[in-house]
Write a protein that holds these residues in place. Structure first.
Motif, mmCIF file in Angstrom:
data_model
loop_
_atom_site.group_PDB
_atom_site.id
_atom_site.type_symbol
_atom_site.label_atom_id
_atom_site.label_comp_id
_atom_site.label_asym_id
_atom_site.label_seq_id
_atom_site.Cartn_x
_atom_site.Cartn_y
_atom_site.Cartn_z
ATOM 1 N N PHE A 75 2.381 16.992 0.632
ATOM 2 C CA PHE A 75 2.253 18.100 -0.205
ATOM 3 C C PHE A 75 2.540 19.487 0.754
ATOM 4 N N LEU A 76 1.456 19.351 1.933
ATOM 5 C CA LEU A 76 1.363 20.259 2.812
ATOM 6 C C LEU A 76 2.694 20.516 3.833
ATOM 7 N N ARG A 77 3.206 19.349 4.199
ATOM 8 C CA ARG A 77 4.768 19.372 4.896
ATOM 9 C C ARG A 77 5.638 19.730 4.106
ATOM 10 N N THR A 78 5.866 19.410 2.927
ATOM 11 C CA THR A 78 7.127 19.756 2.090
ATOM 12 C C THR A 78 7.079 21.286 1.454
ATOM 13 N N TYR A 79 5.963 21.332 0.816
ATOM 14 C CA TYR A 79 6.056 22.600 0.190
ATOM 15 C C TYR A 79 5.439 23.846 0.868
ATOM 16 N N LEU B 10 1.522 19.184 10.990
ATOM 17 C CA LEU B 10 -0.020 18.261 11.234
ATOM 18 C C LEU B 10 0.024 17.679 12.523
ATOM 19 N N GLY B 11 -0.885 17.717 13.099
ATOM 20 C CA GLY B 11 -1.079 17.027 14.599
ATOM 21 C C GLY B 11 -1.123 15.556 14.309
ATOM 22 N N SER B 12 -1.250 14.981 15.543
ATOM 23 C CA SER B 12 -1.096 13.414 15.515
ATOM 24 C C SER B 12 -2.254 12.691 14.965
ATOM 25 N N ASP B 13 -3.530 13.710 14.945
ATOM 26 C CA ASP B 13 -4.691 13.131 14.527
ATOM 27 C C ASP B 13 -4.790 13.624 12.919
ATOM 28 N N ARG C 45 0.825 -1.303 -0.074
ATOM 29 C CA ARG C 45 -0.032 0.042 -0.104
ATOM 30 C C ARG C 45 0.847 1.408 -0.150
ATOM 31 N N PRO C 46 0.453 2.284 -0.628
ATOM 32 C CA PRO C 46 1.265 3.494 -0.457
ATOM 33 C C PRO C 46 1.508 3.953 0.864
ATOM 34 N N PHE C 47 2.621 4.944 1.254
ATOM 35 C CA PHE C 47 3.021 5.378 2.335
ATOM 36 C C PHE C 47 3.962 6.777 2.238
ATOM 37 N N ASN C 48 3.737 7.367 3.494
ATOM 38 C CA ASN C 48 4.700 8.671 3.440
ATOM 39 C C ASN C 48 5.965 8.099 4.213
ATOM 40 N N LEU C 49 7.144 8.735 3.881
ATOM 41 C CA LEU C 49 8.268 8.707 4.793
ATOM 42 C C LEU C 49 8.452 10.173 5.025
ATOM 43 N N ASN D 37 11.367 17.604 8.935
ATOM 44 C CA ASN D 37 9.766 17.130 8.715
ATOM 45 C C ASN D 37 9.511 17.103 7.023
ATOM 46 N N TRP D 38 10.744 17.049 6.391
ATOM 47 C CA TRP D 38 10.283 16.742 4.897
ATOM 48 C C TRP D 38 9.578 15.411 4.819
ATOM 49 N N THR D 39 8.709 15.131 3.861
ATOM 50 C CA THR D 39 7.933 14.255 3.557
ATOM 51 C C THR D 39 7.685 13.976 1.949
#
Length: 72
Positions: free
Chosen positions: A58-62, A67-70, A6-10, A16-18
């Motif tokens: 996108f939000l984290r990188t650019y 983002l909170g834990s939720d 399944r797709p995932f983020n690193l 905080n780069w994603t």
């Protein structure tokens, strides 16, 4: 028989780069799944699974949005 994961983020825990990863098979390559952060070259990457992964990346990188834990 390979099973497509399944797709995932690193996410880099240092800067905080994603990055959004969609591997084509269960054998990861450096082109599909990076082993180091491209921003600070740290190897402390954390996996993130769930919904809205591409939007979170996108939000984290650019936009440098925390983002909170939720999440979203």
């Amino acid at each position: 028989m390979p099973i497509r994961p399944r797709p995932f983020n690193l996410r880099c825990t240092v800067c905080n780069w994603t990055v959004h990863c969609r591997p084509s098979s269960d054998c990861y390559t450096p082109n599909e799944v990076p082993y180091h952060c491209k921003r600070c070259d740290s190897s402390d990457l954390e996996g993130e699974y769930g919904q809205n992964l591409r939007l979170k990346a996108f939000l984290r990188t650019y936009l440098n949005v925390e983002l909170g834990s939720d999440g979203i």
